[in-house]
Design a protein around this motif. Structure first.
Motif, PDB file in Angstrom:
ATOM      1  N   LYS A   8       0.841  -1.201   0.000  1.00  0.00           N
ATOM      2  CA  LYS A   8       0.000   0.000   0.000  1.00  0.00           C
ATOM      3  C   LYS A   8       0.880   1.258   0.000  1.00  0.00           C
ATOM      4  O   LYS A   8       0.653   2.170  -0.783  1.00  0.00           O
ATOM      5  CB  LYS A   8      -0.914  -0.012   1.235  1.00  0.00           C
ATOM      6  N   GLU A   9       1.869   1.266   0.867  1.00  0.00           N
ATOM      7  CA  GLU A   9       2.747   2.449   0.950  1.00  0.00           C
ATOM      8  C   GLU A   9       3.523   2.683  -0.344  1.00  0.00           C
ATOM      9  O   GLU A   9       3.648   3.809  -0.809  1.00  0.00           O
ATOM     10  CB  GLU A   9       3.737   2.296   2.114  1.00  0.00           C
ATOM     11  N   CYS A  12       1.146   4.087  -3.040  1.00  0.00           N
ATOM     12  CA  CYS A  12       0.809   5.506  -2.855  1.00  0.00           C
ATOM     13  C   CYS A  12       1.998   6.384  -3.254  1.00  0.00           C
ATOM     14  O   CYS A  12       1.817   7.422  -3.913  1.00  0.00           O
ATOM     15  CB  CYS A  12       0.418   5.777  -1.395  1.00  0.00           C
ATOM     16  N   THR A  57       0.804  14.247  -1.717  1.00  0.00           N
ATOM     17  CA  THR A  57       1.680  13.394  -0.884  1.00  0.00           C
ATOM     18  C   THR A  57       1.079  11.982  -0.859  1.00  0.00           C
ATOM     19  O   THR A  57      -0.126  11.806  -1.137  1.00  0.00           O
ATOM     20  CB  THR A  57       1.767  13.912   0.568  1.00  0.00           C
ATOM     21  N   PRO A  58       1.875  10.971  -0.482  1.00  0.00           N
ATOM     22  CA  PRO A  58       1.331   9.600  -0.426  1.00  0.00           C
ATOM     23  C   PRO A  58       0.120   9.492   0.516  1.00  0.00           C
ATOM     24  O   PRO A  58      -0.782   8.698   0.281  1.00  0.00           O
ATOM     25  CB  PRO A  58       2.513   8.780   0.088  1.00  0.00           C
ATOM     26  N   GLU A  59       0.069  10.341   1.545  1.00  0.00           N
ATOM     27  CA  GLU A  59      -1.046  10.299   2.504  1.00  0.00           C
ATOM     28  C   GLU A  59      -2.352  10.813   1.874  1.00  0.00           C
ATOM     29  O   GLU A  59      -3.442  10.544   2.394  1.00  0.00           O
ATOM     30  CB  GLU A  59      -0.737  11.153   3.754  1.00  0.00           C
ATOM     31  N   ASP A  60      -2.249  11.562   0.789  1.00  0.00           N
ATOM     32  CA  ASP A  60      -3.447  12.088   0.114  1.00  0.00           C
ATOM     33  C   ASP A  60      -4.114  11.029  -0.773  1.00  0.00           C
ATOM     34  O   ASP A  60      -5.274  11.176  -1.168  1.00  0.00           O
ATOM     35  CB  ASP A  60      -3.086  13.279  -0.796  1.00  0.00           C
ATOM     36  N   GLU A  72     -10.042   3.384   2.558  1.00  0.00           N
ATOM     37  CA  GLU A  72      -9.195   4.183   3.437  1.00  0.00           C
ATOM     38  C   GLU A  72      -8.810   5.482   2.744  1.00  0.00           C
ATOM     39  O   GLU A  72      -8.617   5.488   1.524  1.00  0.00           O
ATOM     40  CB  GLU A  72      -7.918   3.369   3.697  1.00  0.00           C
ATOM     41  N   GLY A  73      -8.711   6.553   3.524  1.00  0.00           N
ATOM     42  CA  GLY A  73      -8.247   7.814   2.929  1.00  0.00           C
ATOM     43  C   GLY A  73      -9.012   8.989   3.492  1.00  0.00           C
ATOM     44  O   GLY A  73     -10.167   8.858   3.890  1.00  0.00           O
ATOM     45  N   LYS A  74      -8.347  10.160   3.492  1.00  0.00           N
ATOM     46  CA  LYS A  74      -8.975  11.352   4.080  1.00  0.00           C
ATOM     47  C   LYS A  74      -9.634  12.244   3.032  1.00  0.00           C
ATOM     48  O   LYS A  74     -10.200  13.263   3.366  1.00  0.00           O
ATOM     49  CB  LYS A  74      -7.927  12.122   4.893  1.00  0.00           C
TER      50      LYS A  74
END
Ligand SMILES: [Zn+2]
Length: 225
Positions: A8-9, A12, A57-60, A72-74
């Motif tokens: 997953k990481e 992303c 960013t990968p978190e996006d 999953e995700g914001k």
């Protein structure tokens, strides 16, 4: 579990890197276009809706499943997620999908023309003439269905009055397909402008070249042969 987390990481991070490449290669502008890649049989990483590639960013990046539901995700996933999931569901070998608004592909799409099989590299990677999918509003299930229908076994398709979609076994191959597609579209537009006859490659020659690409050349590009 650890393997899945790593998958997953890295997916992303690879999407962010591909987003930067799309901007650098002028295949998209602003936050238009979108990118996804498969994490495993069920899960897909996809760009969020309305975020510019430079600051992504990968978190996006959002994780969705094959039915297009957010896992999953914001952020809200790309509004074209139906096109992406439809391709993964139709082509189990697809590992990544890239949707661009590149200029020459969009010019042909505005005329509802495909990209003719006139140059060898496009048929090697894509598998032949690229069709233009029938128009449907962006984000709709109808557009996803039209896209898969017009793909017809190839790795790229134009979307009428909109842009282009390419898929590959992984993000590197999908990005290469998007670049080669844009180059072929530019050549087609240049040729059309001269008014001279353009010669399409024969189906037999296209099949030989695409087969060689699939079996050998693509592996050499990835360092596997
Ligand atoms: Zn679009």
């Amino acid at each position: 579990m650890k393997t899945q987390l790593f998958a997953k990481e890295s997916a992303c991070a690879a999407i962010v890197e591909t987003g930067h490449a799309l901007i650098e290669k002028k295949l998209v502008a602003g936050s238009w276009g979108n990118i996804s890649c498969r994490i495993d049989a069920q899960n897909i990483a996809i760009t969020p809706s309305g975020h510019g590639y430079e600051t992504l960013t990968p978190e996006d990046v959002v994780i969705i499943n094959r039915d297009g539901e957010v896992v999953e995700g914001k952020h809200i996933p790309s509004s074209e997620l139906k096109v992406h999931t439809a391709i993964y569901n139709a082509y189990p070998e697809a590992g990544a999908v890239i949707h661009t608004h590149s200029i020459y592909a969009s010019a042909l799409a505005a005329m509802h023309h495909g990209v003719p099989a006139i140059i060898e590299d496009i048929v090697q990677i894509i598998g032949g003439r690229v069709e233009c999918a029938e128009y449907a509003l962006c984000g709709t299930q109808e557009l996803a269905e039209n896209t898969v229908r017009a793909l017809n076994g190839k790795k790229a398709v134009l979307l009428a009055n909109h842009g282009a979609v390419c898929w590959g076994k992984n993000l590197a191959e999908a990005l290469l397909a998007a670049e080669i597609l844009e180059k072929a579209a530019q050549i087609a537009v240049i040729c059309a402008g001269t008014g001279n006859k353009v010669y399409e490659l024969s189906c037999e020659d296209v099949d030989v070249m695409h087969d060689f690409y699939e079996k050998h050349y693509s592996k050499r590009q990835q360092g596997e042969e």
